[in-house]
Design an enzyme around this catalytic site. Structure first.
Site, PDB file in Angstrom:
ATOM      1  N   HIS A  10       0.829  -1.211   0.000  1.00 41.96           N
ATOM      2  CA  HIS A  10       0.000   0.000   0.000  1.00 41.96           C
ATOM      3  C   HIS A  10       0.863   1.260   0.000  1.00 41.96           C
ATOM      4  CE1 HIS A  10       0.995   0.881   4.197  1.00 41.96           C
ATOM      5  NE2 HIS A  10       0.833  -0.425   4.434  1.00 41.96           N
ATOM      6  N   GLU A  46      -1.747  -6.816   7.512  1.00 42.11           N
ATOM      7  CA  GLU A  46      -0.378  -6.640   7.989  1.00 42.11           C
ATOM      8  C   GLU A  46      -0.118  -7.528   9.207  1.00 42.11           C
ATOM      9  OE1 GLU A  46       2.608  -6.328   7.802  1.00 42.11           O
ATOM     10  OE2 GLU A  46       3.037  -4.187   7.563  1.00 42.11           O
TER      11      GLU A  46
END
Length: 228
Positions: free
Chosen positions: A8, A86
């Protein structure tokens, strides 16, 4: 087939140097520009995707959407999974990295961040950052909710989704893009390229930079980007 992995774009907490983990932090203005740039690069490469995968976290979802918009491919199927989230940073989530180093010492924080199999301190289940209180994870078994993860733990979480979903699309001869996070992508790259436990710790993924792999339908990697 092409498999594109992209971390990202820069998030607000990347900018503030805070441990983010599963906290649903938005992209920074720079992160949005990084995603736009990635989309333009992929469009210039004449890549066409058939399917996309991302996490449950908006910084990855928005990165993917921006990339696909730049490519005029917003119509393709997008699948989201918590398994692409994550690494969960446990009790460190939300803390400033520099301040944490002052409190616990640089060496201890380095061990938490960079060792392969040492997890950070567990998050308190009463913490605002405990995932089970978030409705997007309400259907997960308690045993699937991490209290804090090492990279080894993250790999164990990510790979089942690779085997059950992402790899199947490649075997169906589809071009795939995965927008996710530094550690969930390290998990995939370690597996794809058979990188050792020691060497994977030295892999740092830049925000918003697409990584293009060529993979055959037997899931053999034919070409990969220079990563180190």
């Amino acid at each position: 087939m092409k498999l594109v992995l992209i971390r990202h774009g820069e998030s607000a907490w990347n900018l503030e140097n805070r441990f983010t983990g599963w906290k649903d932090v938005d992209l920074s203005p720079k992160g949005m520009e990084e995603a736009k740039s990635a989309g333009k690069i992929l469009k210039e490469m004449n890549l066409v995707f058939d399917v996309a995968y991302t996490s449950y976290l908006k910084r990855a979802i928005k990165t993917l959407n921006i990339v696909l918009e730049e490519m005029d491919e917003l119509y393709i199927p997008v699948y989201k999974s918590w398994r692409l989230n994550e690494r969960h940073y446990g009790a460190l989530q939300g803390l400033n990295k520099a301040e944490t180093a002052k409190k616990y010492g640089d060496e201890q924080v380095h061990i938490w961040r960079r060792s392969f199999d040492v997890a950070p301190p567990s998050i308190d289940k009463n913490s605002e950052y405990y995932p089970k209180s978030d409705r997007r994870y309400a259907d997960l078994a308690d045993s699937d909710i991490p209290l804090g993860e090492s990279l080894k733990d993250t790999i164990a979480r990510v790979l089942p989704y690779w085997h059950s979903d992402i790899s199947k699309s490649l075997q169906e001869e589809k071009n795939v893009i995965v927008a996710a996070h530094g550690n969930s992508l390290r998990a995939l790259i370690k597996y794809l390229l058979n990188i050792s436990n020691e060497d994977i710790l030295n892999l740092n993924l830049v925000t918003g930079k697409p990584m293009v792999f060529e993979i055959d339908k037997d899931l053999k990697v034919l070409s990969s980007p220079e990563l180190f």
